[in-house]
Write a protein that holds these residues in place. Structure first.
Motif, PDB file in Angstrom:
ATOM      1  N   PHE A   3       4.495   0.093   5.745  1.00 12.78           N
ATOM      2  CA  PHE A   3       3.991   0.388   4.454  1.00 12.78           C
ATOM      3  C   PHE A   3       5.206  -0.039   3.626  1.00 12.78           C
ATOM      4  O   PHE A   3       6.072   0.357   3.476  1.00 12.78           O
ATOM      5  N   TYR A   5       5.362   0.150  -0.693  1.00 15.51           N
ATOM      6  CA  TYR A   5       5.012   0.644  -2.156  1.00 15.51           C
ATOM      7  C   TYR A   5       5.842  -0.246  -2.919  1.00 15.51           C
ATOM      8  O   TYR A   5       6.858  -0.124  -3.409  1.00 15.51           O
ATOM      9  N   ASN A   7       5.692  -1.718  -7.205  1.00 17.97           N
ATOM     10  CA  ASN A   7       5.234  -1.228  -8.367  1.00 17.97           C
ATOM     11  C   ASN A   7       5.550  -2.659  -9.471  1.00 17.97           C
ATOM     12  O   ASN A   7       6.835  -2.810  -9.604  1.00 17.97           O
ATOM     13  N   THR A  71      10.060   1.922   0.022  1.00 21.66           N
ATOM     14  CA  THR A  71       9.788   1.949  -1.369  1.00 21.66           C
ATOM     15  C   THR A  71      10.966   1.613  -2.174  1.00 21.66           C
ATOM     16  O   THR A  71      11.858   1.502  -1.854  1.00 21.66           O
ATOM     17  N   LEU A  82       0.041  -1.003  -2.861  1.00 18.93           N
ATOM     18  CA  LEU A  82       0.599  -0.341  -1.526  1.00 18.93           C
ATOM     19  C   LEU A  82       0.045  -1.578  -0.425  1.00 18.93           C
ATOM     20  O   LEU A  82      -0.715  -1.924  -0.648  1.00 18.93           O
ATOM     21  N   CYS A  84       0.272  -2.653   3.462  1.00 25.75           N
ATOM     22  CA  CYS A  84       0.037  -1.984   4.769  1.00 25.75           C
ATOM     23  C   CYS A  84      -0.231  -3.061   5.787  1.00 25.75           C
ATOM     24  O   CYS A  84      -1.436  -3.850   5.606  1.00 25.75           O
TER      25      CYS A  84
END
Length: 92
Positions: A3, A5, A7, A71, A82, A84
């Protein structure tokens, strides 16, 4: 499972990385393929990914079943992304 994350802001991540470099992407992908990661035996690949993500300045944790969760803080005004993906490979 990985995962990640992210931005983004105007063509760069908030870590200042440039957008996708095709040659680097292919090189990394081919490197990943050399690491055995059959279902249930992804620990070596997870450890490798953890080091790679940490080198990029991301925070990384592993949960109790081995998932890699990474993250970094971004611009709260921009919608996050996100990613995955599975770390295991399937043998024929």
């Amino acid at each position: 499972m990985l995962f990640l994350y992210l931005n983004f802001t105007q063509g760069k991540t908030t870590l200042g990385m440039k957008m996708i470099n095709k040659d680097r992407l292919i090189s990394s992908f081919l490197k990943y393929l050399t690491i055995d990661s059959e279902t249930g035996s992804e620990a070596v690949f997870a450890k490798f990914l953890t080091k790679e993500l940490e080198k990029m300045g991301l925070s990384v944790v592993r949960d109790k079943i081995g998932n890699v969760i990474s993250t970094f803080d971004g611009d709260p005004k921009i919608e996050p992304l996100l990613l995955c993906a599975h770390m295991d490979t399937v043998t024929p």
